[in-house]
Enzyme design. Sequence first.
Site, PDB file in Angstrom:
ATOM      1  CB  SER A 141      -0.900   0.211   1.275  1.00  8.70           C
ATOM      2  OG  SER A 141      -1.668   1.322   1.369  1.00  8.70           O
ATOM      3  CE1 TYR A 154      -3.492  -2.113   5.110  1.00 11.08           C
ATOM      4  CE2 TYR A 154      -3.169   0.285   4.399  1.00 11.08           C
ATOM      5  CZ  TYR A 154      -3.276  -0.855   3.968  1.00 11.08           C
ATOM      6  OH  TYR A 154      -3.575  -1.327   2.886  1.00 11.08           O
TER       7      TYR A 154
HETATM    8  N1  LIG Z   1      -8.648  -0.541  -0.809  1.00 11.02           N
HETATM    9  C1  LIG Z   1      -7.614   0.333  -0.875  1.00 11.02           C
HETATM   10  O1  LIG Z   1      -7.838   1.911  -0.469  1.00 11.02           O
HETATM   11  C2  LIG Z   1      -6.349  -0.449  -0.552  1.00 11.02           C
HETATM   12  C3  LIG Z   1      -5.320   0.572  -0.844  1.00 11.02           C
HETATM   13  C4  LIG Z   1      -3.986   0.159  -0.787  1.00 11.02           C
HETATM   14  C5  LIG Z   1      -3.789  -1.194  -0.649  1.00 11.02           C
HETATM   15  N2  LIG Z   1      -4.802  -1.996  -0.472  1.00 11.02           N
HETATM   16  C6  LIG Z   1      -4.526  -3.397  -0.292  1.00 11.02           C
HETATM   17  O2  LIG Z   1      -5.134  -4.450  -1.314  1.00 11.02           O
HETATM   18  C7  LIG Z   1      -5.326  -5.402  -0.593  1.00 11.02           C
HETATM   19  C8  LIG Z   1      -6.784  -5.851  -1.233  1.00 11.02           C
HETATM   20  O3  LIG Z   1      -7.708  -5.056  -0.398  1.00 11.02           O
HETATM   21  P1  LIG Z   1      -9.297  -4.617  -1.255  1.00 11.02           P
HETATM   22  O4  LIG Z   1      -9.345  -3.176  -1.206  1.00 11.02           O
HETATM   23  O5  LIG Z   1      -9.618  -5.559  -2.259  1.00 11.02           O
HETATM   24  O6  LIG Z   1     -10.241  -4.931   0.279  1.00 11.02           O
HETATM   25  P2  LIG Z   1     -11.365  -6.067   0.358  1.00 11.02           P
HETATM   26  O7  LIG Z   1     -12.408  -5.781  -0.597  1.00 11.02           O
HETATM   27  O8  LIG Z   1     -11.835  -5.923   1.938  1.00 11.02           O
HETATM   28  O9  LIG Z   1     -10.584  -7.368   0.008  1.00 11.02           O
HETATM   29  C9  LIG Z   1      -9.590  -7.941   1.069  1.00 11.02           C
HETATM   30  C10 LIG Z   1      -9.599  -9.533   0.908  1.00 11.02           C
HETATM   31  O10 LIG Z   1      -8.562 -10.055   1.914  1.00 11.02           O
HETATM   32  C11 LIG Z   1      -9.364 -11.055   2.477  1.00 11.02           C
HETATM   33  N3  LIG Z   1      -8.864 -11.315   3.653  1.00 11.02           N
HETATM   34  C12 LIG Z   1      -9.095 -10.554   4.800  1.00 11.02           C
HETATM   35  N4  LIG Z   1      -8.698 -10.963   5.988  1.00 11.02           N
HETATM   36  C13 LIG Z   1      -8.160 -12.290   5.590  1.00 11.02           C
HETATM   37  C14 LIG Z   1      -7.824 -13.465   6.364  1.00 11.02           C
HETATM   38  N5  LIG Z   1      -7.789 -13.428   7.654  1.00 11.02           N
HETATM   39  N6  LIG Z   1      -7.443 -14.571   5.837  1.00 11.02           N
HETATM   40  C15 LIG Z   1      -7.583 -14.747   4.481  1.00 11.02           C
HETATM   41  N7  LIG Z   1      -8.134 -13.532   3.580  1.00 11.02           N
HETATM   42  C16 LIG Z   1      -8.366 -12.647   4.137  1.00 11.02           C
HETATM   43  C17 LIG Z   1     -10.813 -10.943   2.248  1.00 11.02           C
HETATM   44  O11 LIG Z   1     -11.376 -12.419   2.315  1.00 11.02           O
HETATM   45  P3  LIG Z   1     -12.306 -12.937   3.350  1.00 11.02           P
HETATM   46  O12 LIG Z   1     -13.031 -11.965   4.063  1.00 11.02           O
HETATM   47  O13 LIG Z   1     -13.227 -13.742   2.673  1.00 11.02           O
HETATM   48  O14 LIG Z   1     -11.407 -13.563   4.089  1.00 11.02           O
HETATM   49  C18 LIG Z   1     -10.852 -10.265   1.024  1.00 11.02           C
HETATM   50  O15 LIG Z   1     -10.820 -11.380  -0.082  1.00 11.02           O
HETATM   51  C19 LIG Z   1      -5.293  -5.389   0.718  1.00 11.02           C
HETATM   52  O16 LIG Z   1      -3.975  -6.016   1.144  1.00 11.02           O
HETATM   53  C20 LIG Z   1      -5.288  -4.007   1.066  1.00 11.02           C
HETATM   54  O17 LIG Z   1      -4.323  -3.869   2.011  1.00 11.02           O
HETATM   55  C21 LIG Z   1      -6.085  -1.753  -0.493  1.00 11.02           C
END
Ligand SMILES: NC(=O)c1ccc[n+]([C@@H]2O[C@H](COP(=O)([O-])OP(=O)(O)OC[C@H]3O[C@@H](n4cnc5c(N)ncnc54)[C@H](OP(=O)(O)O)[C@@H]3O)[C@@H](O)[C@H]2O)c1
Length: 264
Positions: A141, A154
């Site tokens: 991130s 985070y």
């Molecule tokens: N959205 C943003 O603004 C943003 C910005 C920068 C970086 N990111 C990074 O991008 C990545 C994806 O985020 P997203 O925005 O797509 O969020 P999201 O829609 O909340 O997706 C998160 C994913 O992680 C899985 N997950 C969470 N806890 C888990 C666990 N304990 N074991 C296995 N899987 C788990 C969730 O699946 P389940 O709940 O089914 O387990 C879900 O598939 C993350 O690493 C996040 O830090 C996001």
Amino acid sequence: MSKPVVLITGASSGIGEATARHLAQQGSLDLVLVARNQQKLDQLAQELSSEHAVDVVVHPFDLTQVDAISECLQVALQHFGRLDVVLHVAGAADFKAALDFTPQEVEREFQLNTLSGIRLSQVAAQQMLQQGGGKIIIVASMSGKLPTPQSSVYAASKSAMMTYAAVLGMELEDSGVQVTVVNPGPVKTAFFDHSPAMQTYIQNVERFALEAHQVAKLLAELVWQTKKLPYEVNLPFAMRLAYLGHRMCPRLARWLTLRFANFK
Ligand SMILES: NC(=O)c1ccc[n+]([C@@H]2O[C@H](COP(=O)([O-])OP(=O)(O)OC[C@H]3O[C@@H](n4cnc5c(N)ncnc54)[C@H](OP(=O)(O)O)[C@@H]3O)[C@@H](O)[C@H]2O)c1
């Protein structure tokens, strides 16, 4: 790569789910989808395998069980006999004051955002070295590069992940196993649904925020790319510029962040 085997963590939602769709639409491949929510994984697997030239296996798994992560690799090997690409996308955040975190909350966030990525990279790289090559693509991130108040745990967990990946990439240079880190800025996903503070944040930055499909497109390009991967990709462009400013004038950048970019 003829028909690559791609393992995606975080495939039940947001960026991971969008990337699985993007990859399946683009070409012939085998997918291993990992997340906790089996129902969502099953639905996605059913949809992708019926509409595209992909074989899909799901592995419902809690990635905070760091010691058991080699299970994910075993699933890929049992079904497809190899593993070519790991897209480690799963992650989560809690935005609140640094002093309000309990030790358990800190530990859990590091297990998911850092330790799971370290362990998964290790087991995947060992397998890929035996096969003669592969790609490990980690979603960290911009928070890890441009930390802001309320994101202490985070930001630290992502920063540690990207530092580990940078060193792993150097150690594996010329081995055939490539390691790259993708650092998105804010992306409109369910990531922010977990608390009112996070919902307020994404509303505050909505005008800069990316869509999940934009990050997915980039990740899919990295999977198919035949020339050497960059060791790091930062997006969007405005945040790349902000990061440059942060490196060149850290005191000014800190002052500006506290006054004008304190959105959480
Ligand atoms: N959205 C943003 O603004 C943003 C910005 C920068 C970086 N990111 C990074 O991008 C990545 C994806 O985020 P997203 O925005 O797509 O969020 P999201 O829609 O909340 O997706 C998160 C994913 O992680 C899985 N997950 C969470 N806890 C888990 C666990 N304990 N074991 C296995 N899987 C788990 C969730 O699946 P389940 O709940 O089914 O387990 C879900 O598939 C993350 O690493 C996040 O830090 C996001």
